[in-house]
Design an enzyme around this catalytic site. Structure first.
Site, PDB file in Angstrom:
ATOM      1  CB  CYS A  14      18.909 -60.158 -19.087  1.00 32.49           C
ATOM      2  SG  CYS A  14      17.825 -60.519 -20.483  1.00 32.49           S
ATOM      3  CB  CYS A  17      14.375 -62.764 -18.668  1.00 34.17           C
ATOM      4  SG  CYS A  17      15.755 -63.498 -19.548  1.00 34.17           S
ATOM      5  CG  ASP A 426       2.173 -39.984  18.936  1.00 36.17           C
ATOM      6  OD1 ASP A 426       1.379 -39.080  19.221  1.00 36.17           O
ATOM      7  OD2 ASP A 426       2.282 -41.042  19.581  1.00 36.17           O
ATOM      8  CG  ASP A 621       0.797 -45.823  18.680  1.00 33.16           C
ATOM      9  OD1 ASP A 621       0.211 -45.660  17.589  1.00 33.16           O
ATOM     10  OD2 ASP A 621       0.260 -45.606  19.772  1.00 33.16           O
ATOM     11  CG  ASP A 625       0.079 -41.938  16.157  1.00 26.48           C
ATOM     12  OD1 ASP A 625      -0.591 -40.948  16.493  1.00 26.48           O
ATOM     13  OD2 ASP A 625       0.904 -42.483  16.899  1.00 26.48           O
TER      14      ASP A 625
END
Length: 734
Positions: A14, A17, A426, A621, A625
Site C-alpha cells: 500500500c 509501505c 522544426d 529531430d 534541436d
C-alpha cells in the site's frame, strides 16, 4: 555507485509501505532523494550509495531487496513474484476451506449452522489457523511497521482481525467475563477469517493485475534471443547472446529474431520492426542497412556485423527508458503521498473515536456494536487504492506507448503533456523528410519536360551534391556523361549524348555567357515563391528549362497538423530556412504561424518566448534541436529504430513518424485522465465508506458496514483501480 540507481523491492502492499521505504532510504547517508513505486516494485535512489547500503535499509524497513534493476534482477523479481503468488494462493485455498463453515453460522437455514453457532470451540479451531497461519504475512508486516513506527495497512488489518478474534476467544473461553461487560458472549470468528481471506485474495488479484500491467517491459526483454550464430575462424558457431562482441558477423535465418544491433553485410530480407516502431509492415533490408536487436527477420537470410550488443542495443535502451519512466512519480502522486502519510494515524484515531462513541451512546450490546464499528473502520480504510492510483496508470500508459514506438519519460512528462497549448515543429526532418526531390520541371519553347529532366539527370549523374542526387534519381534511366565538371556551389557542366549540358544557378549561366531572358527570370521567381530551389538547364548554350527541387513534405504531416488543430492546439513552424521556402511548406501543411531564418542557437529563445502564451511542446529531430527541446515544457524527439536515447526529449518517437506526435499527446492526456479517475474513486471510496463503517448513518437510516463487507469493499477498490488503468492497453492506436 553514484548518481541515480534503481533497485527492485518485494513485499510492499500500500501507499504507507511506499512511505516507509522512502523514509528508510532517505535516512541512508549519501542519499539525496528516493522515489518508490508501488506498482512496479522499484525504488529510484539519487545519491552516492552502494547496493549493500540500500539492501540494509530496505530490509530494516521490513521488505525484501531483489537487486539492482537490470534484466537479470527483473527476471529474478518475476520469479520471486511467481513464488509469492503460488504461496499466497495456497494460503487462500486453505483459508477459504476453513472459512466457509464459519460463514454458515451467518445463514441459519444452512444444515448444521445452528449447531456450529452454538459451539464456539469448533469455530475457534477453524479460525485459529486462518488468523495465525494464513494471516501470518499480515501479522509479520504489521510487526515490522510498528517496529519502524510507521503504521501501514498491515497494522490496520492486523488490529481489526486480532480485535475480532481476541474478543471471540474471550467469549469462548470466559463467557461470564464478556457477559459482565453487558455484551452478549457471541463470536466474530467468521468476520476475522473472512477479512483475512479477502485481503489475501485481493493481494493475489492485485499482484496478477500488476504483473499484467508491467508485461510490456517483460515482453521487450524476452524478444532478444538467448543465442546467436557467429562467424569465427571461417566457421559458424552458436554462442550465448551475451558472448557476441562488437564487430562479430552474426548469421540470422528467416523467421529468427536478430540478436544484436548492426549493419547488414550480406543478404536481403524484410524485417518486422513493430516492437520498436509500432508499425506492422516489414521494412526491406539490404547490405548497408541497419537492423535492431529483437526485431524479426521475416524472409531471407542475413549476415549482420554487430555494432551494439547487450545493454547497448535498442531494445535494451527502450526497456531501460520505460523502466525509468515507470519509476518516476507524477507531481499529482506527491499530493496523494502527503495525504497517505497522515492517513493511517487518522484512521486509527477515527476507529478509536468510533469505539468510544458506541460504548457511550450506542444500543445494547454496546461493546459488540463498538467492536464491529472499530474493526470495520480499520479494514475499510486501508489505503491500497490510493497507493496504486497513479503508478498503475503510468505503468500501463508508458508500456502501451513503448509497444507503439512512443517512449515517455514518466509521470512528470505525462502531466506536462496534458497542459500543452502550443506545438512547435522544426521543419527539416520533422515536417519534411529532409530529402530533396524534384517537385517541378518547367520546359521552355521547343522542349518537353521529360527531355529537360532527362538531360539534367545525365549531367548530374556524377555529382554527390544532394540536389544533384535528387535530379538524377528523378529519372529511372538517364544517359551517362562523357565528360563532367563541377562548379562549386553553382552547378555542373557535362557532355551528354554529344551535347553540352549545364545545370546550375543564374550566376553560373552568366559566368558561362548563357543569356537569361526576362521569361526565364520570371519563371525563376515563380518557383522561388513556391519554396523551390531552382536550377536552370541549358543545352548547347541555350536555356531549355528549369528544374525545381524541394524538401519533400513528410507523409501524413498535413493530416497531423489538422488533427492538432481539432484538438485545440496552436501549431507553429520553426526553421532556419528562408522565409519564402518556410511559408510555402507551411501553406501546403495548413500552418498559419511561421518563425523562419532562426539560427540553431536562437531556437531555444524563440521557444521560451512562445511559452509566455502557455505550455509549449517542441517537436524536432533530437540532435540540432536539443536546446529547444530542453527549453520547451515538453520535448518530443523524432528518433530512429537504433537511436532511442534522446536525452533532451521527454517523449521519443522511435519510428520517426510524425503521426506519433498526435498519438503521444492523446496517450498522455488519456493516461493523466486515468490517474485523476483513479485518485477520485480512491478518495471517494474512503470518504464514503469510513463514515458508513464508523456508524454515522446508523441513527438516521439504520445503515452499518460489517467487517466482512468492509474487507470485500477494500479488496475491490484496489482491483478496480488497477482494472481502470489496464483499459489504457485497449486505447486505439490511431
Amino acid at each position: 555507485m553514484s548518481d541515480r540507481t534503481t533497485v527492485l523491492i518485494s513485499g510492499m502492499h500500500c501507499a504507507s509501505c511506499v512511505a516507509r521505504v522512502e523514509r528508510a532510504l532517505t535516512a541512508v547517508d549519501g542519499v539525496r532523494e528516493a522515489d518508490v513505486n508501488l506498482a512496479t516494485g522499484q525504488a529510484s535512489v539519487a545519491g552516492d550509495v552502494t547496493p549493500d547500503q540500500l539492501r540494509a535499509a530496505i530490509e530494516r524497513a521490513g521488505y525484501d531487496y531483489q537487486g539492482v534493476d537490470d534484466a537479470e534482477a527483473a527476471r529474478a523479481a518475476d520469479a520471486a513474484r511467481g513464488r509469492y503468488e503460488r504461496a499466497l494462493l495456497t494460503r487462500i485455498v486453505v483459508s477459504a476451506v476453513l472459512t466457509v463453515p464459519l460463514l454458515a453460522t451467518m445463514v441459519p437455514a444452512v444444515p448444521g449452522a445452528a449447531w456450529l453457532h452454538e459451539h464456539l470451540w469448533v469455530q475457534l479451531a477453524l479460525a485459529t489457523p486462518v488468523q495465525f497461519w494464513a494471516g501470518w504475512p499480515i501479522l509479520r508486516g504489521a510487526a515490522a511497521a510498528l517496529r519502524g513506527r510507521s503504521p501501514d495497512m498491515n497494522v490496520l488489518v492486523a488490529l481489526g482481525t486480532l480485535a475480532a478474534y481476541g474478543y471471540s476467544v474471550a467469549a469462548t473461553v470466559a463467557p461470564g467475563f464478556v457477559s459482565a461487560t453487558g455484551a452478549m458472549p457471541q463470536g466474530y470468528f467468521e468476520a476475522a477469517a473472512v477479512i483475512i481471506t479477502l485481503i489475501l485474495l485481493g493481494r493475489w488479484m492485485e499482484s496478477r493485475a500488476r504483473a499484467k500491467a508491467s508485461e510490456a517491459i517483460r515482453s521487450l526483454m524476452e524478444l532478444t534471443p538467448a543465442t546467436a550464430r557467429v562467424v569465427r575462424g571461417g566457421r559458424t558457431e552458436e554462442v550465448p547472446a551475451p558472448g557476441v562482441v562488437v564487430g562479430d558477423l552474426v548469421v540470422v535465418r528467416p523467421g529468427e529474431r536478430i540478436p544484436v544491433d548492426g549493419v547488414v553485410t550480406e543478404g536481403t530480407s524484410a524485417v518486422d520492426e513493430a516492437i520498436l516502431t509500432g508499425e506492422s509492415i516489414p521494412v526491406d533490408k539490404a547490405p548497408g542497412d541497419t537492423v535492431a536487436g529483437g526485431t524479426l527477420n521475416a524472409m531471407g537470410s542475413l549476415t549482420v556485423r554487430a555494432t551494439k550488443v547487450g545493454a547497448d542495443t535498442a531494445v535494451a535502451q527502450i526497456a531501460r527508458l520505460v523502466r525509468e519512466a515507470q519509476s518516476a512519480k507524477a507531481p499529482v502522486q506527491r499530493l496523494a503521498d502527503r495525504v497517505v502519510a497522515v492517513f493511517v494515524p487518522v484512521v486509527l484515531g477515527i476507529a478509536s473515536v468510533s469505539f468510544v462513541a458506541w460504548m457511550i451512546a450506542g444500543p445494547e450490546p454496546r461493546f459488540n456494536h463498538a467492536l464491529v464499528a472499530a474493526v470495520s473502520v480499520l479494514i475499510v480504510a486501508c489505503p491500497c487504492a490510493m497507493g496504486l492510483a497513479t503508478p498503475t496508470a503510468i505503468m500501463v500508459g508508458t508500456g502501451t506507448g513503448a509497444r507503439r514506438g512512443i517512449l515517455i519519460r514518466g509521470g512528470p512528462a505525462l502531466e506536462r503533456a496534458r497542459a500543452i497549448s502550443t506545438v512547435v515543429f522544426d521543419k527539416t526532418g520533422t515536417l519534411t523528410t529532409g530529402r530533396p526531390v524534384v517537385s517541378a520541371v518547367v520546359a521552355m519553347d521547343g522542349w518537353t519536360s521529360d527531355e529537360v529532366l532527362r538531360l539534367a539527370a545525365g549531367a548530374e549523374a556524377r555529382s554527390e551534391h544532394p540536389i544533384a542526387r535528387a535530379i538524377a534519381a528523378a529519372v529511372e534511366e538517364h544517359p551517362e556523361p562523357t565528360s563532367f565538371e563541377a562548379h562549386a556551389g553553382r552547378g555542373v557542366s557535362a557532355v551528354v549524348e554529344g551535347r553540352r549540358v549545364v545545370v546550375g544557378t543564374r550566376a553560373l549561366l552568366s559566368e558561362l555567357g548563357i543569356d537569361a531572358t526576362d521569361d526565364l527570370r520570371a519563371r525563376f521567381e515563380d518557383l522561388y515563391g513556391k519554396g523551390y530551389t531552382s536550377m536552370a538547364v541549358a543545352v548547347d548554350g541555350t536555356v531549355a528549362g528549369l528544374v525545381g527541387v524541394a524538401d519533400e513534405v513528410a507523409p501524413r504531416a498535413a493530416e497531423v497538423v489538422a488533427e492538432l488543430g481539432r484538438m485545440g492546439l496552436r501549431v507553429v513552424m520553426l526553421t532556419g530556412d528562408h522565409t519564402r521556402v518556410a511559408e510555402a511548406v507551411a501553406a501546403d501543411l495548413g500552418i498559419s504561424e511561421v518563425r523562419a531564418e532562426v539560427m540553431p542557437d536562437q531556437k531555444a529563445r524563440t521557444v521560451a518566448a512562445l511559452r509566455g502564451a502557455g505550455a509549449v511542446a517542441m517537436v524536432g529531430d533530437g540532435v540540432n534541436d536539443a536546446p529547444a527541446l530542453a527549453e520547451a515544457d515538453l520535448g518530443i524527439a523524432l528518433g530512429t529504430g537504433t537511436d532511442v536515447a534522446k536525452e533532451a526529449a521527454d517523449i521519443t518517437l522511435v519510428s520517426g513518424d510524425v503521426r506519433g506526435v498526435v498519438r503521444s499527446l492523446r496517450l498522455a492526456r488519456r493516461t493523466y485522465r486515468t490517474i485523476l479517475e483513479n485518485l477520485f474513486w480512491a478518495f471517494v471510496y474512503n470518504v464514503t465508506l469510513i463514515p458508513l463503517a464508523a456508524g454515522l448513518l446508523y441513527p438516521a437510516f439504520g445503515w452499518r458496514l460489517s467487517p466482512a463487507w468492509a474487507g470485500v469493499a477494500m479488496a475491490l477498490s484496489s482491483v478496480s483501480v488497477v482494472g481502470n488503468s489496464l483499459r489504457l492497453r485497449r486505447m486505439p492506436a490511431g
